[in-house]
Scaffold this motif. Structure first.
Motif, PDB file in Angstrom:
ATOM      1  N   GLN A 146      -3.883   3.408   1.442  1.00  0.00           N
ATOM      2  CA  GLN A 146      -2.563   3.007   1.914  1.00  0.00           C
ATOM      3  C   GLN A 146      -1.797   2.274   0.819  1.00  0.00           C
ATOM      4  O   GLN A 146      -2.313   1.337   0.202  1.00  0.00           O
ATOM      5  N   PHE A 147      -0.577   2.723   0.594  1.00  0.00           N
ATOM      6  CA  PHE A 147       0.324   2.066  -0.357  1.00  0.00           C
ATOM      7  C   PHE A 147       1.329   1.241   0.431  1.00  0.00           C
ATOM      8  O   PHE A 147       2.045   1.771   1.285  1.00  0.00           O
ATOM      9  N   HIS A 148       1.366  -0.049   0.159  1.00  0.00           N
ATOM     10  CA  HIS A 148       2.345  -0.903   0.829  1.00  0.00           C
ATOM     11  C   HIS A 148       3.717  -0.616   0.236  1.00  0.00           C
ATOM     12  O   HIS A 148       3.877  -0.569  -0.984  1.00  0.00           O
ATOM     13  N   PRO A 149       4.727  -0.412   1.075  1.00  0.00           N
ATOM     14  CA  PRO A 149       6.038   0.001   0.548  1.00  0.00           C
ATOM     15  C   PRO A 149       6.762  -1.067  -0.258  1.00  0.00           C
ATOM     16  O   PRO A 149       7.622  -0.737  -1.076  1.00  0.00           O
ATOM     17  N   THR A 150       6.442  -2.355  -0.015  1.00  0.00           N
ATOM     18  CA  THR A 150       7.299  -3.405  -0.578  1.00  0.00           C
ATOM     19  C   THR A 150       6.491  -4.461  -1.322  1.00  0.00           C
ATOM     20  O   THR A 150       6.319  -5.590  -0.870  1.00  0.00           O
ATOM     21  N   ALA A 151       6.001  -4.068  -2.500  1.00  0.00           N
ATOM     22  CA  ALA A 151       5.465  -5.053  -3.433  1.00  0.00           C
ATOM     23  C   ALA A 151       6.609  -5.509  -4.333  1.00  0.00           C
ATOM     24  O   ALA A 151       7.510  -4.727  -4.664  1.00  0.00           O
ATOM     25  N   LEU A 152       6.601  -6.765  -4.717  1.00  0.00           N
ATOM     26  CA  LEU A 152       7.641  -7.304  -5.589  1.00  0.00           C
ATOM     27  C   LEU A 152       7.558  -6.614  -6.947  1.00  0.00           C
ATOM     28  O   LEU A 152       6.543  -6.701  -7.643  1.00  0.00           O
ATOM     29  N   ASP A 153       8.608  -5.913  -7.317  1.00  0.00           N
ATOM     30  CA  ASP A 153       8.610  -5.080  -8.525  1.00  0.00           C
ATOM     31  C   ASP A 153       8.794  -5.953  -9.765  1.00  0.00           C
ATOM     32  O   ASP A 153       9.870  -6.515  -9.998  1.00  0.00           O
ATOM     33  N   GLY A 154       7.728  -6.061 -10.535  1.00  0.00           N
ATOM     34  CA  GLY A 154       7.765  -6.871 -11.745  1.00  0.00           C
ATOM     35  C   GLY A 154       6.458  -6.741 -12.491  1.00  0.00           C
ATOM     36  O   GLY A 154       5.584  -5.959 -12.125  1.00  0.00           O
TER      37      GLY A 154
ATOM     38  N   SER B 187      -1.861   8.610   5.223  1.00  0.00           N
ATOM     39  CA  SER B 187      -1.546   8.189   3.857  1.00  0.00           C
ATOM     40  C   SER B 187      -1.880   9.254   2.818  1.00  0.00           C
ATOM     41  O   SER B 187      -1.569   9.073   1.636  1.00  0.00           O
ATOM     42  N   HIS B 188      -2.527  10.337   3.217  1.00  0.00           N
ATOM     43  CA  HIS B 188      -2.898  11.414   2.290  1.00  0.00           C
ATOM     44  C   HIS B 188      -1.858  12.525   2.376  1.00  0.00           C
ATOM     45  O   HIS B 188      -1.750  13.215   3.395  1.00  0.00           O
ATOM     46  N   PHE B 189      -1.097  12.698   1.295  1.00  0.00           N
ATOM     47  CA  PHE B 189      -0.039  13.700   1.291  1.00  0.00           C
ATOM     48  C   PHE B 189      -0.259  14.653   0.129  1.00  0.00           C
ATOM     49  O   PHE B 189      -0.246  14.246  -1.038  1.00  0.00           O
TER      50      PHE B 189
ATOM     51  N   ALA C  77       2.805  -0.106  -3.748  1.00  0.00           N
ATOM     52  CA  ALA C  77       1.626  -0.483  -4.512  1.00  0.00           C
ATOM     53  C   ALA C  77       0.388  -0.244  -3.666  1.00  0.00           C
ATOM     54  O   ALA C  77       0.415  -0.424  -2.442  1.00  0.00           O
ATOM     55  N   ALA C  78      -0.697   0.183  -4.304  1.00  0.00           N
ATOM     56  CA  ALA C  78      -1.961   0.393  -3.597  1.00  0.00           C
ATOM     57  C   ALA C  78      -2.368  -0.903  -2.914  1.00  0.00           C
ATOM     58  O   ALA C  78      -2.421  -1.959  -3.551  1.00  0.00           O
ATOM     59  N   HIS C  79      -2.666  -0.809  -1.631  1.00  0.00           N
ATOM     60  CA  HIS C  79      -2.817  -2.024  -0.831  1.00  0.00           C
ATOM     61  C   HIS C  79      -4.087  -2.066   0.000  1.00  0.00           C
ATOM     62  O   HIS C  79      -4.740  -3.109   0.086  1.00  0.00           O
ATOM     63  N   TYR C  80      -4.459  -0.947   0.627  1.00  0.00           N
ATOM     64  CA  TYR C  80      -5.599  -0.983   1.545  1.00  0.00           C
ATOM     65  C   TYR C  80      -6.270   0.381   1.580  1.00  0.00           C
ATOM     66  O   TYR C  80      -5.603   1.418   1.526  1.00  0.00           O
TER      67      TYR C  80
ATOM     68  N   GLU D  86      13.021   1.117   8.737  1.00  0.00           N
ATOM     69  CA  GLU D  86      12.125   0.317   7.899  1.00  0.00           C
ATOM     70  C   GLU D  86      10.820  -0.036   8.601  1.00  0.00           C
ATOM     71  O   GLU D  86       9.859  -0.463   7.949  1.00  0.00           O
ATOM     72  N   LEU D  87      10.756   0.144   9.914  1.00  0.00           N
ATOM     73  CA  LEU D  87       9.536  -0.146  10.659  1.00  0.00           C
ATOM     74  C   LEU D  87       8.801   1.132  11.071  1.00  0.00           C
ATOM     75  O   LEU D  87       7.979   1.115  11.985  1.00  0.00           O
ATOM     76  N   ALA D  88       9.064   2.212  10.360  1.00  0.00           N
ATOM     77  CA  ALA D  88       8.268   3.427  10.528  1.00  0.00           C
ATOM     78  C   ALA D  88       6.868   3.171   9.962  1.00  0.00           C
ATOM     79  O   ALA D  88       6.641   2.180   9.261  1.00  0.00           O
ATOM     80  N   PRO D  89       5.886   4.032  10.265  1.00  0.00           N
ATOM     81  CA  PRO D  89       4.554   3.855   9.668  1.00  0.00           C
ATOM     82  C   PRO D  89       4.621   3.714   8.157  1.00  0.00           C
ATOM     83  O   PRO D  89       5.505   4.274   7.498  1.00  0.00           O
ATOM     84  N   ARG D  90       3.660   2.990   7.611  1.00  0.00           N
ATOM     85  CA  ARG D  90       3.723   2.638   6.194  1.00  0.00           C
ATOM     86  C   ARG D  90       3.761   3.851   5.275  1.00  0.00           C
ATOM     87  O   ARG D  90       4.427   3.810   4.231  1.00  0.00           O
ATOM     88  N   ASP D  91       3.043   4.916   5.619  1.00  0.00           N
ATOM     89  CA  ASP D  91       3.054   6.080   4.728  1.00  0.00           C
ATOM     90  C   ASP D  91       4.446   6.688   4.665  1.00  0.00           C
ATOM     91  O   ASP D  91       4.885   7.140   3.601  1.00  0.00           O
ATOM     92  N   VAL D  92       5.170   6.669   5.779  1.00  0.00           N
ATOM     93  CA  VAL D  92       6.529   7.227   5.815  1.00  0.00           C
ATOM     94  C   VAL D  92       7.467   6.377   4.954  1.00  0.00           C
ATOM     95  O   VAL D  92       8.240   6.903   4.146  1.00  0.00           O
TER      96      VAL D  92
END
Length: 511
Positions: free
Chosen positions: A229-237, A472-474, A333-336, A272-278
């Motif tokens: 699972q990739f979390h959609p909102t990691a702080l980009d830096g 999460s597998h696409f 970002a890779a999360h879980y 924005e509250l769709a499943p994380r993969d979406v």
């Protein structure tokens, strides 16, 4: 170096929530808890901003929590395992509170419940606003340290497992440069996830899947490894691990926009509250098209941002961003890792004497896509069942372990470019096949990169075998879903046989 007084005790590997809770639940039986850092340091548990999902609201129930969990799992969630967790979740919250975890409360003394993606109700319990993991670790470390039956070995890293006659016989570890061997017939893996196989990750940089490598080399079955699972909102830096901008921020109404302020998920069901993969794929496509992506909380929170999310506000300030006045730059970002060591409802693996708990285990709760805030509740509930199973198992007789070569300290840096390119948010068969052929000889070499390479190889082979897109597998070359969803299991030998079929060259079998 040997520690004769510790021989024969159950050994728990991992100093995060799963390991701490399992050790605590085993009391008063003497156990050994091994952590490669100080307890709670450099764990995904400590970094967890999101809370614990539990049906505590008057409009909620375990049945509703179960329905949301199975929907997020996209056809691969195990209903029996999931029901057991969601029904135990409210009592787990009460137990943690009795241990001293200071969960956030409303003025009337009830739990303050938040909303996160794919949940149909407000059911997320937080601590410190956005510091739930840190508060859990604080309370659990204190509980473990005051429990005399738990012997803690800190700064010790397990490098391999001893297996004799098809069952666990002991562990080989390194601490302060010295080898440590412990004879035991009961080992619990609680080693976390695989995020540091990727350039962009919210996980500690040591979390490359060491528990999966230990289990695989010992002969245990692993399952559903392709689901990262990739979390959609990691702080980009530039900071690593990447600071997480919790899903709870979107739960409060923050929206994702591009550099022009366009809300690109406006037409997506649940937005924005769709499943994380979406959501992650939506952000990924924007970045791939050359756009920048921001999380905008100015309208929904504005000056209240720092009060509601103090830890995230501090991280933003350190990056020169004021979230009350400007949008926050984010990227996936890779999360879980939803996959892991295949275990039954008691946490037992296919290898006698080996259990797994927490993210390293594949229990069936998460299916193809984890529902937000179900990871911490899985760790705290499963730990009690794993501990009961370990306690009920007959202790094995003390065995004299054969001398073994200590594997080198793992280093994932050589593997990150390969995994990041092949195993990201979107995958394709050609890239996966090329990655497998690169990874197999490294995994067989037994140098510093071999364990990370083995984990990445097994994920790659699993991703090749799943010729569909699910959770999460696409796969861009297989964008549709199969009508008959199934879980895929894999062993060490199976991974090398699959890679050999690609190259017609079988890498040497490493015991």
């Amino acid at each position: 170096m040997t520690m004769d007084h510790l021989h024969g005790r159950p050994v728990i590997i991992g100093g995060g929530i799963a390991g701490l809770m399992t050790a605590f639940h085993l009391a008063p039986e003497p156990v050994v808890l091994i952590s490669k850092t100080s307890l709670g340091d450099e764990t995904s548990s400590t970094l967890a901003q999101g809370g614990i999902a539990a049906s505590l609201g008057g409009d909620d129930s375990p049945d509703l929590h179960l329905a949301d969990t199975l929907a997020a799992g996209d056809g691969l969630g195990d209903q029996t395992a999931s029901r057991r967790v969601v029904e135990a979740a409210p009592q787990a919250i009460e137990h943690l509170a009795r241990l001293g975890v200071a969960f956030d409360q409303a003025p009337d003394g009830t739990w303050l419940l938040g909303l996160e993606a794919a949940h149909s109700r407000r059911r997320i319990v937080h601590a410190g606003g956005d510091a739930t993991g840190r508060e859990l670790i604080r309370a659990l470390v204190a509980a473990v340290r005051r429990t005399p039956s738990i012997s803690v070995l800190e700064g010790v890293e397990v490098r391999s497992l001893f297996v004799e006659d098809g069952e666990i016989a002991g562990v080989l570890a390194v601490g302060e440069g010295d080898a440590i061997t412990l004879s035991t017939g009961r080992v619990v893996l609680a080693t976390g996830g695989v995020g540091s196989l990727f350039h962009h990750t919210t996980n500690p940089l040591g979390s490359f899947g060491q528990g999966l490598a230990l289990a695989a080399r010992a002969g245990a079955e692993l399952a559903d490894l392709e689901f990262v699972q990739f979390h959609p909102t990691a702080l980009d830096g530039p900071r690593r691990p990447m600071p997480l901008v919790s899903e709870a921020v979107r739960g409060e109404g923050a929206v994702l926009v591009d550099e022009h302020g366009r809300r690109f998920l406006a037409d997506t069901p649940a937005g924005e509250l769709a499943p994380r993969d979406v959501v992650a794929r939506g952000v990924w496509h924007q970045l791939g098209a050359g756009h920048r992506v921001f999380l905008d909380a100015r309208q929904c929170l504005g000056p209240r941002f720092a009060e509601r999310f103090p830890a995230i506000a501090l991280l933003c300030r350190e990056a020169g961003i004021d979230p009350a006045r400007e949008p926050i730059p984010v990227r996936p970002a890779a999360h879980y890792h939803m996959g892991g060591v295949a275990v039954d409802t008691e946490g037992r693996s296919s290898l006698r004497g080996l259990w797994a708990c927490g993210e390293v285990a594949r229990t069936g709760l998460h299916g193809a896509n984890r529902l937000a805030s179900n990871s911490l509740v899985e760790a705290v509930t499963s730990a009690s069942w794993v501990a009961a199973s370990v306690a009920a198992a007959s202790p094995s007789a003390h065995k004299r372990l054969k001398p073994a070569i200590v594997p080198p300290r793992p280093d994932a840096s050589r593997i990150r470019p390969i995994a990041s390119h092949a195993l990201g948010i979107e995958r394709d068969g050609q890239t996966l096949r090329a990655a497998a052929m690169m990874l197999a000889p490294i995994a067989a070499s037994r140098d510093a990169a071999s364990d990370p390479a083995l984990v990445a190889l097994m994920i790659t082979v699993a991703a090749l075998r799943r010729k569909e897109s699910r959770g999460s597998h696409f796969r861009t070359d297989f964008p549709s879903r199969d009508t008959q969803p199934r879980s895929l299991r894999l062993t060490f030998d199976g991974a090398f046989e699959a890679s050999a079929a690609l190259s017609n060259l079988l890498p040497a079998r490493i015991a």
